[in-house]
Design a protein around this motif. Structure first.
Motif, mmCIF file in Angstrom:
data_model
loop_
_atom_site.group_PDB
_atom_site.id
_atom_site.type_symbol
_atom_site.label_atom_id
_atom_site.label_comp_id
_atom_site.label_asym_id
_atom_site.label_seq_id
_atom_site.Cartn_x
_atom_site.Cartn_y
_atom_site.Cartn_z
ATOM 1 N N TRP A 123 -31.365 43.752 16.758
ATOM 2 C CA TRP A 123 -30.538 44.887 17.167
ATOM 3 C C TRP A 123 -30.517 44.973 18.690
ATOM 4 C CZ3 TRP A 123 -32.363 48.892 20.187
ATOM 5 C CH2 TRP A 123 -31.432 49.899 20.456
ATOM 6 N N ARG A 124 -29.334 45.353 19.245
ATOM 7 C CA ARG A 124 -29.193 45.567 20.696
ATOM 8 C C ARG A 124 -28.447 46.872 20.948
ATOM 9 N NH1 ARG A 124 -26.135 39.900 21.248
ATOM 10 N NH2 ARG A 124 -27.870 38.478 20.880
ATOM 11 N N SER A 125 -28.858 47.576 21.990
ATOM 12 C CA SER A 125 -28.116 48.779 22.392
ATOM 13 C C SER A 125 -26.779 48.337 22.991
ATOM 14 C CB SER A 125 -28.911 49.574 23.430
ATOM 15 O OG SER A 125 -28.913 48.889 24.670
ATOM 16 N N PRO A 157 -22.056 42.308 15.975
ATOM 17 C CA PRO A 157 -22.883 42.690 14.824
ATOM 18 C C PRO A 157 -24.341 42.927 15.220
ATOM 19 C CG PRO A 157 -22.283 40.363 14.716
ATOM 20 C CD PRO A 157 -21.549 40.940 15.884
ATOM 21 N N HIS A 158 -24.739 42.501 16.413
ATOM 22 C CA HIS A 158 -26.098 42.814 16.873
ATOM 23 C C HIS A 158 -26.219 44.317 17.173
ATOM 24 C CE1 HIS A 158 -28.099 38.897 17.189
ATOM 25 N NE2 HIS A 158 -26.924 38.400 17.527
ATOM 26 N N VAL A 159 -25.182 44.895 17.749
ATOM 27 C CA VAL A 159 -25.227 46.316 18.113
ATOM 28 C C VAL A 159 -25.287 47.188 16.850
ATOM 29 C CG1 VAL A 159 -23.968 48.190 19.271
ATOM 30 C CG2 VAL A 159 -24.118 45.935 20.348
ATOM 31 N N VAL A 164 -29.126 38.703 13.401
ATOM 32 C CA VAL A 164 -30.397 38.342 14.022
ATOM 33 C C VAL A 164 -30.312 36.905 14.514
ATOM 34 C CG1 VAL A 164 -31.447 37.524 11.851
ATOM 35 C CG2 VAL A 164 -32.916 38.445 13.682
ATOM 36 N N ASP A 165 -30.917 36.637 15.647
ATOM 37 C CA ASP A 165 -31.003 35.271 16.165
ATOM 38 C C ASP A 165 -32.431 34.791 15.958
ATOM 39 O OD1 ASP A 165 -28.391 35.589 16.982
ATOM 40 O OD2 ASP A 165 -28.916 36.052 19.064
ATOM 41 N N ILE A 166 -32.557 33.649 15.272
ATOM 42 C CA ILE A 166 -33.860 33.121 14.866
ATOM 43 C C ILE A 166 -34.143 31.816 15.611
ATOM 44 C CG2 ILE A 166 -35.102 32.102 12.880
ATOM 45 C CD1 ILE A 166 -34.929 35.104 12.626
ATOM 46 N N ASN A 190 -20.987 27.264 16.019
ATOM 47 C CA ASN A 190 -21.592 26.985 17.336
ATOM 48 C C ASN A 190 -22.877 27.786 17.578
ATOM 49 O OD1 ASN A 190 -20.423 29.530 17.722
ATOM 50 N ND2 ASN A 190 -19.900 29.130 19.861
ATOM 51 N N GLU A 191 -23.311 28.559 16.571
ATOM 52 C CA GLU A 191 -24.541 29.348 16.751
ATOM 53 C C GLU A 191 -25.467 29.138 15.550
ATOM 54 O OE1 GLU A 191 -23.975 33.438 17.811
ATOM 55 O OE2 GLU A 191 -22.418 32.987 19.294
ATOM 56 N N SER A 192 -26.220 28.054 15.603
ATOM 57 C CA SER A 192 -27.086 27.697 14.468
ATOM 58 C C SER A 192 -28.207 28.709 14.278
ATOM 59 C CB SER A 192 -27.681 26.303 14.699
ATOM 60 O OG SER A 192 -28.419 26.304 15.913
ATOM 61 N N TRP A 193 -28.427 29.567 15.274
ATOM 62 C CA TRP A 193 -29.534 30.520 15.251
ATOM 63 C C TRP A 193 -29.127 31.904 14.748
ATOM 64 C CZ3 TRP A 193 -27.298 28.116 19.444
ATOM 65 C CH2 TRP A 193 -26.399 28.910 20.179
ATOM 66 N N HIS A 194 -27.807 32.164 14.647
ATOM 67 C CA HIS A 194 -27.305 33.515 14.358
ATOM 68 C C HIS A 194 -27.094 33.696 12.855
ATOM 69 C CE1 HIS A 194 -24.606 37.082 15.301
ATOM 70 N NE2 HIS A 194 -24.150 36.729 14.114
ATOM 71 N N TYR A 195 -27.853 34.621 12.270
ATOM 72 C CA TYR A 195 -27.792 34.864 10.824
ATOM 73 C C TYR A 195 -27.404 36.305 10.513
ATOM 74 C CZ TYR A 195 -29.185 30.329 9.160
ATOM 75 O OH TYR A 195 -29.173 28.995 8.841
HETATM 76 ZN ZN LIG Z 1 -26.536 36.326 17.421
#
Ligand SMILES: [Zn+2]
Length: 221
Positions: A123-125, A157-159, A164-166, A190-195
């Motif tokens: 999560w991000r503000s 979607p982080h806000v 989540v980025d793993i 392009n974002e293998s870490w973003h779930y």
């Molecule tokens: Zn992400």
């Protein structure tokens, strides 16, 4: 003449006494401040797990609460070594409960395979997201380029706590193989870490990925 000498002697003595008293008072204040700081820190550290660290409290209390204020843990910045089980970290605690539940189940099973999940970002503000976007614009040179990597505060979607980025690589490799069973899906090629959570993936597998966030209809708002 004599009286004058006596007077100035007395005056000097009085001045010295006052100075000594001031030094004592100052020393006492320093001691009190140190004790208060120690107690304050301890009570903060031992109280509710959602309490921000003293540094974050100081930061958010700062009068210069403008767009360039320092971003801290309270905004979703996560310290090194943060896992999906770290309830006291706002970036983890403010994730959607269903996403967090799926991540914890997956992380528990991955641990049996000797794989550990670490959270790079959750999560991000909105303030944090806007700062990331400004940084991306200066890194990539244009808003169009930056948009391929970083969403705005309104669309990320982080806000909303839904992404989540793993890291590291073996964790995302584990997720790309087993994540669908938990409803955990990679969304952007392009974002293998973003779930994100796609509950229908448990029965039907993950939906096709978008090449990058600019192809995601959610980013067209
Ligand atoms: Zn992400």
């Amino acid at each position: 003449m004599n009286g004058g000498v006596t007077y100035s002697k007395r005056a000097r003595t009085t001045t010295r006494r006052i100075r000594i008293r001031r030094i004592r008072v100052a020393g006492l204040l320093v001691v009190i401040a140190a004790i208060a700081a120690a107690l304050g820190y301890e009570s903060l550290a031992s109280s509710s797990s959602t309490t921000a660290s003293p540094i974050d409290v100081l930061r958010s209390a700062s009068p210069s609460r403008n767009s360039s204020r320092p971003i801290g843990e309270a905004d979703g910045a996560v310290p090194d070594g943060t896992t999906v089980f770290d309830d006291e970290i706002p970036g983890v605690a403010n994730l959607d409960p269903a996403l967090l539940g799926a991540l914890r189940q997956a992380a528990t099973d991955a641990a049996d395979d000797g794989v550990e999940f670490y959270v790079t970002s959750g999560w991000r503000s909105p303030e944090y997201q806007n700062q990331l976007l400004r940084e991306a614009v200066s890194t990539y040179g244009s808003e169009e380029e930056a948009a391929q990597w970083v969403a705005t505060a309104d669309t990320s979607p982080h806000v909303s706590g839904d992404a989540v980025d793993i890291r590291p690589f073996d964790a995302t490799a584990w997720l790309s193989e087993h994540g669908a069973k938990y409803g955990l899906c990679q969304i952007y090629r392009n974002e293998s870490w973003h779930y994100e959570l796609r509950p229908e993936a448990i029965d039907h597998g993950c939906p096709p990925m978008y090449a990058d966030p600019t192809h995601d209809p959610r980013m067209q708002q």
